[in-house]
Design an enzyme around this catalytic site. Structure first.
Site, short mmCIF file in Angstrom:
data_model
loop_
_atom_site.label_atom_id
_atom_site.label_comp_id
_atom_site.label_asym_id
_atom_site.label_seq_id
_atom_site.Cartn_x
_atom_site.Cartn_y
_atom_site.Cartn_z
N THR A 269 -3.18 5.95 -7.57
CA THR A 269 -2.78 7.01 -6.64
C THR A 269 -1.27 7.20 -6.58
O THR A 269 -0.77 8.32 -6.53
CB THR A 269 -3.32 6.69 -5.23
OG1 THR A 269 -4.73 6.50 -5.31
CG2 THR A 269 -3.01 7.82 -4.26
N ARG A 270 -0.53 6.09 -6.62
CA ARG A 270 0.93 6.18 -6.48
C ARG A 270 1.61 6.81 -7.69
O ARG A 270 2.80 7.13 -7.64
CB ARG A 270 1.51 4.79 -6.20
CG ARG A 270 1.24 4.30 -4.79
CD ARG A 270 1.97 3.02 -4.51
NE ARG A 270 1.37 1.89 -5.22
CZ ARG A 270 1.98 0.71 -5.37
NH1 ARG A 270 3.20 0.52 -4.93
NH2 ARG A 270 1.36 -0.27 -6.01
#
Length: 254
Positions: free
Chosen positions: A14-15
């Protein structure tokens, strides 16, 4: 028996702020997963289990021509221990092919573009000379913040891994850390995975709990600080990806 490898490649990342599966994020114009694949092949691995999950079809497509890769699907993201547990049927099949023969299993992250084949080879050589239920590859770093610390007794024997959030002030001073490089005895790994429980705030099954399970059963677990300094670099954000690219170029220019 020739070693087998398991590469964890199911995560979204996600990051990274991308819709790509994390392992397909490009580093020096190649998908990240190509680097750990090359590393384990360099070390003599001929059968590789790649665990896929998020947008699995994309990872399968990128690696469709890799004859030494077998895909294992993790349909629910329940942690690293759960991911490796999905490989148990394949491991049992391999063990049945050569009954009574010790099978070393390398387990590593598929999003480790700076993994070095020499490191994997060194771990496997050590495991062959001193067989154990589990051998961890570790590294001593200047800033261990956020990483699992390696705990040892007064004689220097491995006794466990403590995560940052669970560590005492004294334990946080430890600079030897876990980078998720493992060599397991396949039989011991399969048995220990059956005992994993999600007793944590995230409700996930952690692979880092497996060494402690093996120790509790009187099995031999070793930790060897053999990782190269370049292998301390993790890639979880676009900024870290750029750092990894810069370090990779410097390393290749040497």
């Amino acid at each position: 028996m020739k070693p087998v490898a398991i590469l964890l490649a199911a995560g979204k990342g996600t990051r990274m702020r991308s819709e790509l599966p994390k392992v397909l994020t490009p580093v020096c114009e190649r998908p990240m997963i190509e680097y750990p694949l090359a590393a384990v092949r360099f070390a003599g691995v001929e059968r590789i289990l790649v665990i896929v999950g998020y947008r699995a079809e994309m990872v399968r497509d990128v690696l469709k021509d890799a004859d030494d890769v077998e895909f294992v699907t993790q349909t629910e993201q329940k942690g690293t221990g759960h991911a490796v547990r999905m490989c148990v049927p394949a491991l049992r099949r391999m063990l049945a092919e050569n009954p009574g023969v010790a099978l070393p299993v390398v387990v590593a992250a598929g999003d480790s573009p700076l993994m070095q084949g020499e490191t994997i080879a060194e771990l496997l050589t050590h495991w062959e000379k001193e067989p154990s239920a589990c051998l961890l590859g570790t590294i001593v770093v200047e800033n261990p913040y956020g990483l699992g610390r390696i705990l040892r007794d007064a004689d220097g024997n491995f006794i466990g891994i403590i995560e940052e959030k669970d560590a005492s002030d004294e334990q946080r001073k430890i600079r030897e850390v876990n980078q998720s490089y493992y060599v397991f005895n396949a039989v011991e790994l399969v048995d220990a995975l059956d005992a994993l429980t999600p007793n944590n705030a995230q409700g996930e099954y952690y692979l880092t709990d497996v060494p402690a399970i093996l120790l509790s059963r009187g099995k031999t677990v070793q930790a060897l600080p053999v990782l190269r300094s370049i292998e301390a670099i993790s890639v979880n954000t676009p900024e870290e990806r750029m750092l990894a690219e810069n370090e990779m170029r410097k390393y290749l220019e040497k």
